[in-house]
Design an enzyme around this catalytic site. Structure first.
Site, PDB file in Angstrom:
ATOM      1  N   ALA A 238      65.221   9.630  55.889  1.00 10.48           N
ATOM      2  CA  ALA A 238      63.857   8.912  56.045  1.00 10.48           C
ATOM      3  C   ALA A 238      63.904   7.672  56.305  1.00 10.48           C
ATOM      4  O   ALA A 238      64.926   7.113  56.168  1.00 10.48           O
ATOM      5  CB  ALA A 238      62.842   9.367  55.032  1.00 10.48           C
ATOM      6  N   GLU A 274      60.113   6.232  49.830  1.00  6.33           N
ATOM      7  CA  GLU A 274      59.773   5.566  50.914  1.00  6.33           C
ATOM      8  C   GLU A 274      58.611   4.909  50.755  1.00  6.33           C
ATOM      9  O   GLU A 274      58.499   3.590  51.251  1.00  6.33           O
ATOM     10  CB  GLU A 274      59.635   6.491  52.381  1.00  6.33           C
ATOM     11  CG  GLU A 274      60.886   7.110  52.624  1.00  6.33           C
ATOM     12  CD  GLU A 274      62.196   6.597  52.727  1.00  6.33           C
ATOM     13  OE1 GLU A 274      62.140   5.377  53.231  1.00  6.33           O
ATOM     14  OE2 GLU A 274      63.353   7.039  52.699  1.00  6.33           O
TER      15      GLU A 274
END
Length: 551
Positions: A238, A274
């Site tokens: 990610a 994230e």
């Protein structure tokens, strides 16, 4: 493309980062003066730079640089690239997506592609009107494109001051699910068409995570929205682009009927990781890639803290020890390991340090640091750091300084022993009973998987050590900082029949070797399970490593 910037010293050249791009025209217009056209473009392909030459000197002051250029929608999974996907009917189509970290914004547009050169971004995309267009910020205008009725121009709000590697845009076909966090932030998860249901778990995690981080750091999330999107062709797990986080499909999508619990935990951890970067990395960014370990190590630690808050039933910290902590110790005991903090000269070296030492050992020493400082002072220090450096850049030492102010402990001195030298210590411990007290003698030496350390230097660590006893296996009876090769500690009121264990919760990044008598006294606690699982796991790992070939 237009850049508003300041000329600090008179010059007739502008040097920018640029890769796989052909510049057609470039001009510079000083504020309130006439435009000057560049007469030469000299590409330094190896350094991924271009020098724009002007026929007259650009004087000091503010001005606007305009560049017309042609780039390539490449298939390299970096820069601005095409991502192949299949529609529900089986047709092959392409989305246009970005991946700029570490140094690939320069493949999408000419820029100053370094983390410390921050700017605001006004982004507009001209796209087919039946496609979804996303960027870091919210859409402020969507209007027909005058030259082609099949296209629309999508204009996004101005971004905060940010680094180029965090800029993102995506054009493709997607469904989405949405929610609002407690703080009123619009959260959307974009999925392949027909798979919106598979975005609901990540949406639930994201909507819980944003308020958690806001409270933890005591700093609000600075953007009006956040999008999480599953990309069909994606090289990393990610990427934390500010306000538009891109994911590999397996790291975001959960099939409510068929996905297993380990897949859910993985998605929860990656979402937590994230979103932590939205503060730690995006709001405050590392000064240079040398400090990448802190960016990734911190997020790799706090993702577990976040998931433990959202899903206490996962017992996620035990899994941290079995996954990250153990893996980091296995690698860091090898002769070819490297320090967590690696000096980066050329940006091409950056990819070499995205490894388990950066992530897993980085996370493990941050976990140890958090335990050493205590949660309350750690949070105070984090707030000091994020508030002082918001929308700016910082080095590892700046965080240590903030944590030192909040805790009054020698954080910089302790942490430099963990980040600037490779490896970790083996603590040998033996106990002697003196009336109602136990006297512990501790000795530290570098642990090596290849056998006893025989180097001429004598590396030493400042080791936060917690000591527990059978009186309360879940609570530290004593916490000390071992800042010398040998140390003697007196445990008051500890009876002969009571066992003693170092490294409560397997939080310290070291191995422990007990004297035979101390180890024997721990066996009943292992058998009757009064020693907590994470402590039994740490003990097992240490013992196994000590009987491995070569040790």
């Amino acid at each position: 493309m237009e850049f508003l910037f300041q000329v600090k010293n008179a010059t007739n050249q502008i040097v920018m980062n640029c890769a796989d791009i052909d510049i057609i025209t470039a001009s510079y217009a000083p504020e309130g003066d006439e435009e000057v056209h560049a007469t030469g473009f000299n590409y330094q392909n190896e350094d991924e730079k271009v020098t724009l030459s002007f026929p007259s000197t650009l004087q000091k002051g503010t001005g606007t640089l305009k560049i017309d250029f042609v780039g390539e929608l490449n298939d390299k999974m970096k820069g601005f690239y095409r991502s192949k996907y299949s529609t529900p009917s089986g047709d092959t189509r392409y989305a246009a997506v970005t991946q700029f970290e570490a140094t690939d914004a320069r493949r999408a547009f000419p820029c100053w592609d370094e983390p410390a050169i921050k700017a605001t971004f006004d982004i507009s995309l001209v796209v087919p009107k039946d496609r979804v267009a996303l960027s870091n910020m919210n859409v402020v205008e969507r209007r027909p494109y005058p030259d082609d009725e099949s296209l629309v121009e999508v204009k996004f709000a101005r971004s905060p001051v940010m680094s180029t590697y965090l800029v993102a845009f995506v054009v493709g076909e997607y469904d989405f699910v949405e929610a609002r966090s407690q703080d009123g932030v619009l959260v959307r998860v974009y999925t392949p068409v027909g798979k919106a249901e598979q975005g609901k778990f990540a949406l639930e995690v994201a909507a819980k995570t944003l308020p958690f981080y806001k409270d933890y750091f005591n700093v609000p999330y600075p953007l009006p929205k956040i999008d999480l999107i599953a990309i069909a062709d994606f090289a990393a797990g990610a990427m934390e682009n500010w306000g538009l986080v891109t994911y590999r499909e397996t790291a975001l999508l959960i099939d409510p009927k068929n996905s297993c619990s380990s897949s859910r935990q993985w998605v929860a951890l990656v979402v937590g990781h994230e979103l932590a970067h939205q503060w730690f990395g995006n709001l405050v960014t590392m000064e240079w890639w040398t400090h990448l370990w802190l960016n990734e190590g911190f997020a790799s630690w706090i993702e577990y803290l976040c998931v433990d808050h959202c899903f206490p039933e996962y017992d996620i910290w035990t899994q941290f020890v079995s996954a990250d902590y153990t893996r980091a110790q296995e690698l860091d005991a090898l002769d070819n390991s490297h320090p967590i903090e690696v000096s980066v000269g050329h940006p091409s070296e950056v990819d070499e340090i995205f490894d388990a030492i950066s992530y897993s050992k980085g996370a493990s020493v941050i976990r140890m640091l958090h335990d050493y400082i205590g949660d309350e002072d750690f949070r105070k220090g984090m707030n000091l750091y994020l508030t002082k450096f918001q929308q700016r850049n910082a080095a590892t030492e700046d965080l240590w300084e903030s944590l030192e102010k909040a805790s009054g402990k020698p954080i910089a001195a302790v942490m430099s022993t963990w980040t600037k030298q490779m490896g970790f210590p083996l603590i040998y411990v033996e106990a002697e009973q003196q009336e109602d007290d136990k006297v512990l003698k501790l000795v530290q030496k570098k642990f090596c998987a290849s056998g006893p350390y025989t180097g001429e230097d004598f590396p030493m660590w400042m080791v936060p050590i917690s000591i527990s006893t059978s009186e309360d296996p879940t609570c530290a009876k004593m916490q000390i900082l071992m800042d010398k090769p040998e140390l003697t500690v007196v445990l008051k009121d500890t009876k002969p029949e009571q066992w003693v264990k170092l490294n409560l919760g397997t939080v310290g990044f070291y191995r422990t070797q007990y004297s035979p008598a101390m180890l024997d006294s721990l066996i009943p606690a292992i058998k009757d399970l009064s020693l907590p699982p994470v402590d039994r796991l740490g003990l097992q790992n240490d013992l196994f490593s000590l009987v491995s070939p070569g040790v």
